[in-house]
Motif scaffolding. Structure first.
Motif, PDB file in Angstrom:
ATOM      1  N   CYS A 113       7.558  -4.558   8.766  1.00 56.15           N
ATOM      2  CA  CYS A 113       7.389  -3.442   8.200  1.00 56.15           C
ATOM      3  C   CYS A 113       6.590  -2.380   9.349  1.00 56.15           C
ATOM      4  CB  CYS A 113       6.271  -3.452   6.858  1.00 56.15           C
ATOM      5  SG  CYS A 113       5.675  -2.033   6.438  1.00 56.15           S
ATOM      6  N   PRO A 114       7.021  -1.370   9.621  1.00 54.22           N
ATOM      7  CA  PRO A 114       6.761  -0.352  10.747  1.00 54.22           C
ATOM      8  C   PRO A 114       5.329   0.270  10.236  1.00 54.22           C
ATOM      9  CG  PRO A 114       9.001   0.021  10.124  1.00 54.22           C
ATOM     10  CD  PRO A 114       8.623  -0.782   9.057  1.00 54.22           C
ATOM     11  N   LYS A 115       4.998   0.384   9.013  1.00 60.74           N
ATOM     12  CA  LYS A 115       3.719   0.851   8.611  1.00 60.74           C
ATOM     13  C   LYS A 115       2.690   0.005   8.281  1.00 60.74           C
ATOM     14  CE  LYS A 115       3.717   4.881   8.088  1.00 60.74           C
ATOM     15  NZ  LYS A 115       3.577   5.962   9.294  1.00 60.74           N
ATOM     16  N   GLN A 116       2.973  -1.464   8.535  1.00 61.96           N
ATOM     17  CA  GLN A 116       2.152  -2.447   8.213  1.00 61.96           C
ATOM     18  C   GLN A 116       1.676  -2.203   6.746  1.00 61.96           C
ATOM     19  OE1 GLN A 116       0.580  -3.471  12.480  1.00 61.96           O
ATOM     20  NE2 GLN A 116      -1.165  -2.607  11.309  1.00 61.96           N
ATOM     21  N   LEU A 142       0.720   4.135   2.458  1.00 64.22           N
ATOM     22  CA  LEU A 142       1.282   4.025   3.710  1.00 64.22           C
ATOM     23  C   LEU A 142       2.648   3.838   3.828  1.00 64.22           C
ATOM     24  CD1 LEU A 142      -1.445   1.239   5.358  1.00 64.22           C
ATOM     25  CD2 LEU A 142      -1.063   3.397   5.817  1.00 64.22           C
ATOM     26  N   ASP A 174       0.674  -1.241  -0.054  1.00 62.74           N
ATOM     27  CA  ASP A 174      -0.257   0.052  -0.187  1.00 62.74           C
ATOM     28  C   ASP A 174       0.702   1.267  -0.044  1.00 62.74           C
ATOM     29  OD1 ASP A 174      -1.687   2.075   0.707  1.00 62.74           O
ATOM     30  OD2 ASP A 174      -2.831   1.021   1.849  1.00 62.74           O
ATOM     31  N   ASP A 199      14.428   7.306  -3.425  1.00 59.45           N
ATOM     32  CA  ASP A 199      13.565   7.498  -2.153  1.00 59.45           C
ATOM     33  C   ASP A 199      12.379   6.513  -2.242  1.00 59.45           C
ATOM     34  OD1 ASP A 199      13.944   7.623   0.585  1.00 59.45           O
ATOM     35  OD2 ASP A 199      13.087   9.592   0.546  1.00 59.45           O
ATOM     36  N   GLU A 234       6.520   4.195   3.816  1.00 55.23           N
ATOM     37  CA  GLU A 234       7.185   5.558   3.881  1.00 55.23           C
ATOM     38  C   GLU A 234       8.815   5.331   3.412  1.00 55.23           C
ATOM     39  OE1 GLU A 234       7.159   6.824   7.946  1.00 55.23           O
ATOM     40  OE2 GLU A 234       8.278   5.230   8.427  1.00 55.23           O
ATOM     41  N   SER A 235       8.917   4.152   3.055  1.00 56.71           N
ATOM     42  CA  SER A 235      10.134   4.115   2.157  1.00 56.71           C
ATOM     43  C   SER A 235      11.299   4.025   3.151  1.00 56.71           C
ATOM     44  CB  SER A 235      10.526   5.071   1.198  1.00 56.71           C
ATOM     45  OG  SER A 235       9.763   5.250   0.152  1.00 56.71           O
ATOM     46  N   ASN A 236      10.919   3.113   4.240  1.00 57.94           N
ATOM     47  CA  ASN A 236      12.245   3.164   5.242  1.00 57.94           C
ATOM     48  C   ASN A 236      13.288   1.905   5.017  1.00 57.94           C
ATOM     49  OD1 ASN A 236      10.738   1.189   6.426  1.00 57.94           O
ATOM     50  ND2 ASN A 236       9.609   2.465   7.453  1.00 57.94           N
ATOM     51  N   ALA A 237      12.878   1.159   4.020  1.00 56.65           N
ATOM     52  CA  ALA A 237      13.791   0.132   3.583  1.00 56.65           C
ATOM     53  C   ALA A 237      13.915  -0.974   4.413  1.00 56.65           C
ATOM     54  CB  ALA A 237      15.070   0.617   3.154  1.00 56.65           C
ATOM     55  N   VAL A 238      13.137  -1.359   5.429  1.00 55.31           N
ATOM     56  CA  VAL A 238      13.093  -2.234   6.246  1.00 55.31           C
ATOM     57  C   VAL A 238      12.892  -3.448   5.408  1.00 55.31           C
ATOM     58  CG1 VAL A 238      12.024  -3.396   8.186  1.00 55.31           C
ATOM     59  CG2 VAL A 238      12.546  -1.098   8.339  1.00 55.31           C
ATOM     60  N   MET A 247      13.590  -4.017   2.387  1.00 53.15           N
ATOM     61  CA  MET A 247      15.002  -4.660   1.797  1.00 53.15           C
ATOM     62  C   MET A 247      16.053  -4.995   2.406  1.00 53.15           C
ATOM     63  SD  MET A 247      17.157  -1.626  -0.266  1.00 53.15           S
ATOM     64  CE  MET A 247      18.251  -1.240   1.054  1.00 53.15           C
TER      65      MET A 247
END
Ligand SMILES: Cc1cc2nc3c(=O)[nH]c(=O)nc-3n(C[C@H](O)[C@H](O)[C@H](O)COP(=O)(O)OP(=O)(O)OC[C@H]3O[C@@H](n4cnc5c(N)ncnc54)[C@H](O)[C@@H]3O)c2cc1C
Ligand code: SF4
Lengths: 420, 66
Positions: free
Chosen positions: B54-57, B9, B6, B30, B11-15, B17
Motif C-alpha cells: 500500500c503506497p500510503k501505508q 490516508l 486508515d 472511487d 487514496e483509493s489507488n486499488a493496489v 484490491m
C-alpha cells in the motif's frame, strides 16, 4: 555466516532488510545509508509535503522501520559505502570501517541530474542560491521553504513526473509557475506524445505557463542569488526559484572496480539477471538496478518507481538467501521464481490520479472517455494485439485491472471488454 | 487477524484490491470497501502483502486469535 550488508537505506534497502528477516534469516544485517535521517518515503515530498505544512516528518518514516525494532539491524546512517572489494566479500565505508559480507544487497538508488556548469558560468547549481533539485528530505524542506517565500516566478525545468508534481504543488501554494521542457511533448519517453499533451493541458488549465521545445540555457545571478533565466529560444524570464527536474543518475560510482556490470548512458545502472543477481553473492534492487523484462521482448530497463522498489527489495532478499544456499533453523532453504512483475506507478497532480502500468508503445488507443475528460483510460498494444501498457486518469480500478491484463497477455478485444 | 484501513490516508489507488480482491474492493464511486474485516488464514499472506504494497501505508493488521 558473518553477516549480510544492505547498501542504501531507503525504500528498496529497507524492504530488502525486512525481506531477509521475514524469510527467517537471524544473523547480523548491516544497513548502510548515506543520509542521516531515519529511512523515509519520497513520493509525498513533491506532493502534500510541499503543500501542507501539517505533514509531520514522522509520518514519512517507512513502515518496516517505524514498526518497533522488529528488524534488529546494525545501522550505519550518515555513512557511505565507498567500495565493494575482495571478490564482493568486503564493503568499505566512508568511516574507514570495512564490513565483511557473505552477501550484499545493492540499493543505492539515484540522484538528480544537474544542469551543466556552463548554465551558471562555471558554478555548480547547488552553489547558486535559488536553484533546487528534489530527491531527499533535505531538498524538500528547502523547496517547501522557498516556494512559500518566493517573491517572483517559479521556473520548473523539465516536465517529467517530479517536475510536473512540483509545478502542481507550487500552483496550489499560489506561486506563479513557468514549466519548460526541451521535448515537444513531455513524458514522451514514458507515455506517448498525446498523453503527454493531456498533462500539458491539465497544467495550462491550472494557470501554469508551459513552454515546450525549450530548455534553460543560462541562469543570471545577483550576489550569488538567482534572479532570472534565459531559455534556449532567447527569452529571458524573471525567476525566484528554479526547480531542476531533468532526470536522475544511478549511484554506482562506489562499485567501480567491483567487477559488477555497471552501464552508462542509456544502459546505466547495475545489470542484474531475472533473479536480481549481479554476481553470485550480490543482488541489486530498486532504482539502481537494470533488469530484463521478458514481457517486453527481454529488454533491460531500470524502473524508477515506488512499487518496483518495494517488490524488488523483498524479492532480492529471498533471491540472495537462495543464492547463498542459506538454510533456516528448520533446515529449509529459499526458492525463488524469476522476477518479472509489470511495472506500475502513480502520480498525483491537482485533482488527477494518474496511474500507469506496463510500457507505452506506438499503438495507443483510448478505451474509455477521452483525453480532455476528468477520467479516461488509454491502452498501448504490441505484437499480436497484446496489451503492454495501460494509462488511467482517475480510474484506479481500471489501472489495477489493466496491470493484470498486461500480466495475462490479454488481447485488444478483452481490454475493451474489461476496461471499456 | 483484523484488517484496519486508515481512510484519512487511503487514496483509493486499488493496489490492495489487485493483491487481495477477496478483502479489498475499490468501486466505481472511487471508495475503498473492506469486504472481509476478518479474513481467514488462507488469505493472511495476501493481506500482509497488501499492507506491504500500500503506497500510503494505510493498512494495518490487528492480530487476533482468529
Ligand atoms: C520527489 C519524489 C516523488 C516520487 N513520487 C513517486 C510517485 O508518485 N510514484 C512512484 O511510483 N514513485 C515515485 N517516486 C519514486 C520512488 O520514490 C523511488 O522509486 C524510490 O525511492 C526508489 O527507492 P530506492 O531505495 O531504490 O532508491 P532511493 O530512494 O534513491 O534510495 C537510495 C538510498 O541510497 C543512499 N546511497 C546512495 N549511495 C550510497 C552509498 N554509496 N552508500 C550508502 N548509501 C548510499 C541514498 O542516499 C539513498 O538514501 C518519487 C521519487 C521522488 C524523489
Ligand atoms: S492500497 Fe492503500 S491507499 Fe490504495 S486503496 Fe488500498 S488501502 Fe487505500
Amino acid at each position: 555466516m558473518t553477516g549480510l550488508v544492505v547498501v542504501g537505506a531507503s525504500l528498496a534497502g529497507v524492504h530488502a532488510a525486512e525481506g531477509l528477516r521475514r524469510a527467517g534469516f537471524d544473523g547480523p544485517i548491516h544497513l548502510v545509508g548515506a543520509e542521516s535521517h531515519r529511512p523515509y518515503d519520497r513520493p509525498p515530498l513533491s506532493k502534500d509535503f510541499l503543500t501542507d505544512e501539517q505533514v509531520d516528518e514522522n509520518r514519512l518514516v517507512l513502515r518496516p522501520v517505524a514498526e518497533d525494532g522488529a528488524l534488529d539491524l546494525t545501522w550505519h546512517l550518515g555513512t557511505r559505502a565507498v567500495a565493494l572489494s575482495n571478490d564482493h566479500g568486503n564493503v568499505e565505508l566512508s568511516s574507514g570501517e570495512t564490513l565483511a559480507a557473505d552477501g550484499v544487497v545493492v540499493a543505492t538508488g539515484c540522484r538528480p541530474r544537474r544542469l551543466p556548469l556552463s548554465t551558471f558560468e562555471g558554478r555548480d547549481q547547488s552553489d547558486v542560491d535559488g536553484v533546487v533539485s528534489l530527491r531527499t528530505l533535505n531538498d524538500a524542506r528547502e523547496l517547501r521553504h522557498r516556494l512559500r517565500s518566493a517573491d517572483g516566478p517559479v521556473v520548473v525545468c523539465g516536465a517529467g513526473f517530479i517536475g510536473a508534481e512540483v509545478a502542481a504543488s507550487a500552483r496550489q501554494l499560489g506561486c506563479e509557475v513557468v514549466m519548460v521542457e526541451v521535448a515537444d511533448a513531455p513524458l514522451a519517453r514514458v507515455l506517448d506524445a498525446e498523453a503527454g499533451m493531456a498533462v500539458v493541458d491539465l497544467h495550462r488549465r491550472h494557470g501554469v505557463d508551459v513552454r515546450l521545445g525549450v530548455g534553460v540555457d543560462h541562469g543570471h545571478t545577483d550576489g550569488g542569488r538567482l534572479t532570472a533565466v534565459t531559455l534556449s529560444d532567447g527569452t529571458e524570464l524573471a525567476c525566484a526559484v528554479l526547480v531542476v527536474g531533468i532526470g536522475v543518475i544511478p549511484n554506482t560510482e562506489w562499485l567501480e572496480g567491483s567487477g559488477l556490470t555497471v552501464g552508462s548512458g542509456s544502459d546505466d545502472g547495475v545489470l542484474v539477471d531475472d533473479r536480481c543477481r549481479a554476481a553470485p553473492s550480490v543482488v541489486a534492487v530498486g532504482d539502481v538496478a537494470r533488469r530484463p523484462h521478458r514481457r517486453f521482448g527481454g529488454t533491460t530497463m531500470r524502473v524508477e518507481q515506488w512499487d518496483n522498489a518495494v517488490a524488488m527489495g523483498g524479492y532480492g532478499a529471498k533471491s540472495l538467501l537462495a543464492a547463498l544456499e542459506w538454510r533456516g533453523n528448520d533446515g529449509e532453504g529459499v526458492v525463488v521464481e524469476p522476477f518479472d512483475p509489470v511495472p506500475w506507478f502513480w502520480s498525483d497532480q491537482y485533482d488527477r490520479k494518474i496511474q500507469f502500468a506496463g510500457i507505452a508503445t506506438d499503438d495507443p488507443e483510448i478505451v474509455q472517455g477521452s483525453e480532455g475528460d476528468r477520467q479516461f483510460v488509454r491502452a498501448y498494444f504490441g505484437d499480436e494485439d497484446r496489451v503492454l501498457g495501460v494509462l488511467a486518469w482517475n480510474r484506479p480500478r481500471q489501472a489495477i485491472i489493466g496491470r493484470q491484463l498486461i500480466e495475462a497477455g490479454a488481447d485488444r478485444a478483452t481490454v475493451h471488454d474489461r476496461l471499456g | 487477524m483484523k484488517v484496519v484501513v486508515d481512510f484519512d490516508l487511503c487514496e483509493s489507488n486499488a493496489v490492495c484490491m489487485g493483491i487481495a480482491p477477496e478483502v479489498f474492493e475499490v468501486r466505481d464511486d472511487d471508495f475503498l470497501y473492506i469486504l472481509d474485516e476478518h479474513p481467514g488464514p488462507e488469505l493472511h499472506d495476501k493481506v500482509r502483502e497488501a499492507v506491504e504494497r500500500c503506497p500510503k501505508q494505510a493498512i494495518s493488521l490487528e492480530e487476533t486469535d482468529a
